[in-house]
Design a protein around this motif. Structure first.
Motif, PDB file in Angstrom:
ATOM      1  N   MET A   1       0.887  -0.810   0.230  1.00  0.00           N
ATOM      2  CA  MET A   1      -0.078   0.333  -0.271  1.00  0.00           C
ATOM      3  C   MET A   1       0.939   0.949   0.078  1.00  0.00           C
ATOM      4  SD  MET A   1      -3.493  -0.313   2.321  1.00  0.00           S
ATOM      5  CE  MET A   1      -3.203   1.479   2.253  1.00  0.00           C
ATOM      6  N   ALA A   2       0.159   2.619  -0.541  1.00  0.00           N
ATOM      7  CA  ALA A   2       0.472   3.742  -0.775  1.00  0.00           C
ATOM      8  C   ALA A   2      -0.021   5.123  -0.208  1.00  0.00           C
ATOM      9  CB  ALA A   2       2.088   3.346  -1.743  1.00  0.00           C
ATOM     10  N   LEU A   3       0.828   5.874   0.708  1.00  0.00           N
ATOM     11  CA  LEU A   3      -0.559   7.356   1.370  1.00  0.00           C
ATOM     12  C   LEU A   3       0.672   8.258   0.429  1.00  0.00           C
ATOM     13  CD1 LEU A   3      -1.891   8.677   2.337  1.00  0.00           C
ATOM     14  CD2 LEU A   3      -0.592   8.513   4.438  1.00  0.00           C
ATOM     15  N   LEU A   4       0.103   8.387  -0.658  1.00  0.00           N
ATOM     16  CA  LEU A   4       1.022   9.515  -1.112  1.00  0.00           C
ATOM     17  C   LEU A   4       0.472  11.189  -1.151  1.00  0.00           C
ATOM     18  CD1 LEU A   4       1.634   8.127  -4.800  1.00  0.00           C
ATOM     19  CD2 LEU A   4       3.310   8.234  -2.731  1.00  0.00           C
ATOM     20  N   ILE A   5       1.322  11.760   0.104  1.00  0.00           N
ATOM     21  CA  ILE A   5       0.402  13.238   0.753  1.00  0.00           C
ATOM     22  C   ILE A   5       1.421  14.242   0.195  1.00  0.00           C
ATOM     23  CG2 ILE A   5      -0.687  11.998   2.016  1.00  0.00           C
ATOM     24  CD1 ILE A   5       1.326  11.694   4.264  1.00  0.00           C
TER      25      ILE A   5
ATOM     26  N   ASP B   1      -8.655  20.907  -1.196  1.00  0.00           N
ATOM     27  CA  ASP B   1      -7.309  20.203  -0.851  1.00  0.00           C
ATOM     28  C   ASP B   1      -6.224  19.202  -0.277  1.00  0.00           C
ATOM     29  OD1 ASP B   1      -8.005  23.112  -2.194  1.00  0.00           O
ATOM     30  OD2 ASP B   1      -9.143  24.144  -0.076  1.00  0.00           O
ATOM     31  N   ALA B   2      -5.572  19.450  -0.455  1.00  0.00           N
ATOM     32  CA  ALA B   2      -4.542  18.543  -0.159  1.00  0.00           C
ATOM     33  C   ALA B   2      -3.676  19.262   1.021  1.00  0.00           C
ATOM     34  CB  ALA B   2      -2.983  17.945  -1.260  1.00  0.00           C
ATOM     35  N   ILE B   3      -3.459  18.095   1.735  1.00  0.00           N
ATOM     36  CA  ILE B   3      -3.471  18.512   2.982  1.00  0.00           C
ATOM     37  C   ILE B   3      -1.656  18.821   2.872  1.00  0.00           C
ATOM     38  CG2 ILE B   3      -1.573  16.135   3.431  1.00  0.00           C
ATOM     39  CD1 ILE B   3      -1.501  16.065   6.465  1.00  0.00           C
ATOM     40  N   GLY B   4      -1.066  19.255   1.856  1.00  0.00           N
ATOM     41  CA  GLY B   4       0.113  19.939   2.197  1.00  0.00           C
ATOM     42  C   GLY B   4      -0.432  21.412   1.352  1.00  0.00           C
ATOM     43  N   GLU B   5      -1.552  21.479   0.782  1.00  0.00           N
ATOM     44  CA  GLU B   5      -1.759  22.798   0.573  1.00  0.00           C
ATOM     45  C   GLU B   5      -2.655  23.184   1.895  1.00  0.00           C
ATOM     46  OE1 GLU B   5      -4.332  26.226  -0.983  1.00  0.00           O
ATOM     47  OE2 GLU B   5      -4.864  24.403   0.238  1.00  0.00           O
TER      48      GLU B   5
END
Length: 348
Positions: free
Chosen positions: A86-90, A115-119
């Motif tokens: 599995m992969a979570l890409l953030i 919106d993404a978490i980094g934003e």
């Protein structure tokens, strides 16, 4: 402006990479380049340079999916990481939960609907008057260590949706309201804030981070359950992308994977943010499988239409992952990397 900035430095960056590796272009076996997803103007600069280099030295060229590169760079660091996993890409632009069946074969378990978490990290840091010179995420993580993460009761996003998709727009709104209620002036930098003002900002930072990452935890927990229905043998969760450099994020997700008897694999921070190593490594993986295009002509016409894929899904969407909350536009989305590779395999 972004295209111009890329154009001004790309020749120098490529030459520096060759120099640091003690190589010349004649030593290369192939050229890998990101063709999507991303901004077309910026992608075009990279593809133009890659095709010129490949054409000049008669080298095969490999078009790379940006998010697959974030996923696969973990296999460069952790050689025991085998498919499936599995992969979570953030990152600043993406939240993506995938099941990696095999090279080029992915199932999308969840993605961001706004919106993404980094934003969200960057915007919150900006509103709190933090130093943005090294991006907002690290500055907010540092300030959050001074605050009380339970002081402000932000709501966890999408609690009512039993899927693995992400949303951070609502949490950003909650943060703005909290900043207003505490009379925080974003124009006053944190370095000039009073002790009480700094404490308020730290409490907001800590409370935001707790809920933002709790959203990741809950989605990952459900995604692991789904992934095991498809591939019971998975042993690893890869967490990559710029936000994966955050130590609080790593610690909380390590708790999730241990609870589920998995192992957490995180590339070192320098390989979590966008970098050429991840693109090169992904190119190697596909090159070894014979997946590459022939060298482009050395005298390619300036009007040549490049294969750019600004909106390019990595994998096919898992049926249970489809959500009524999804608001993503579907116009002009390129067929997924997985569907393209599967179609080519069937033709062989």
């Amino acid at each position: 402006m972004a295209e111009e900035a890329h154009s001004q430095v790309i020749d120098q960056v490529v030459q520096e990479a060759l120099d640091k590796a003690n190589l010349t272009a004649r030593n290369l076996s192939a050229v890998a380049v990101t063709i999507g997803p991303g901004l077309s103007l910026c992608l075009r600069v990279g593809v133009r340079k890659a095709r010129k280099l490949a054409g000049s030295f008669n080298l095969p060229i490999i078009g790379i999916h940006h998010m697959e590169a974030h996923c696969l760079v973990a296999r460069l660091i952790e050689r025991e990481l085998e498919f499936p996993f599995m992969a979570l890409l953030i990152s600043g632009g993406h939240n993506l939960l995938i099941l990696a069946h095999d090279l080029g074969h992915y199932i999308q378990l969840g993605t961001t609907i706004d919106d993404a978490i980094g934003e969200a990290y960057d915007k919150t840091a900006k509103w709190l008057g933090l130093d943005m010179s090294r991006s907002g995420g690290p500055a907010l993580e540092e300030l959050a260590q001074e605050g009380d993460a339970e002081s402000i009761k932000f709501s966890t996003p999408m609690k009512q949706h039993r899927d693995c998709n992400f949303s951070y727009a609502g949490l950003k709104t909650q943060v703005r309201l909290a900043i207003g209620s505490h009379n925080i002036n974003p124009e006053i930098p944190i370095s000039s804030a009073s002790s009480q003002d700094r404490r308020s900002r730290a409490d907001i930072a800590a409370s935001f981070q707790r809920v933002a990452v709790l959203h990741l935890e809950e989605r990952c927990d459900r995604a692991i359950e789904w992934a095991r229905k498809i591939e019971p043998s998975i042993k690893h969760l890869v967490v990559s992308g710029g936000v994966a450099s955050n130590q609080y994020v790593r610690a909380r997700l390590d708790h999730v994977v241990k609870k589920n008897n998995l192992q957490l694999v995180c590339p070192p921070p320098k390989l979590c943010t966008d970098n050429g190593v991840m693109v090169a490594w992904t190119g190697i993986e596909h090159f070894c499988m014979g997946r590459f295009d022939p060298p482009p002509p050395a005298d390619e016409h300036e009007d040549y239409v490049y294969d750019l894929r600004p909106r390019w899904p990595l994998g096919e969407e898992y049926a249970e992952g489809r959500s009524e909350a999804r608001s993503l536009r579907t116009a002009r989305i390129h067929p997924s990397l997985t569907s393209i590779i599967q179609a080519s395999l069937q033709q062989q």
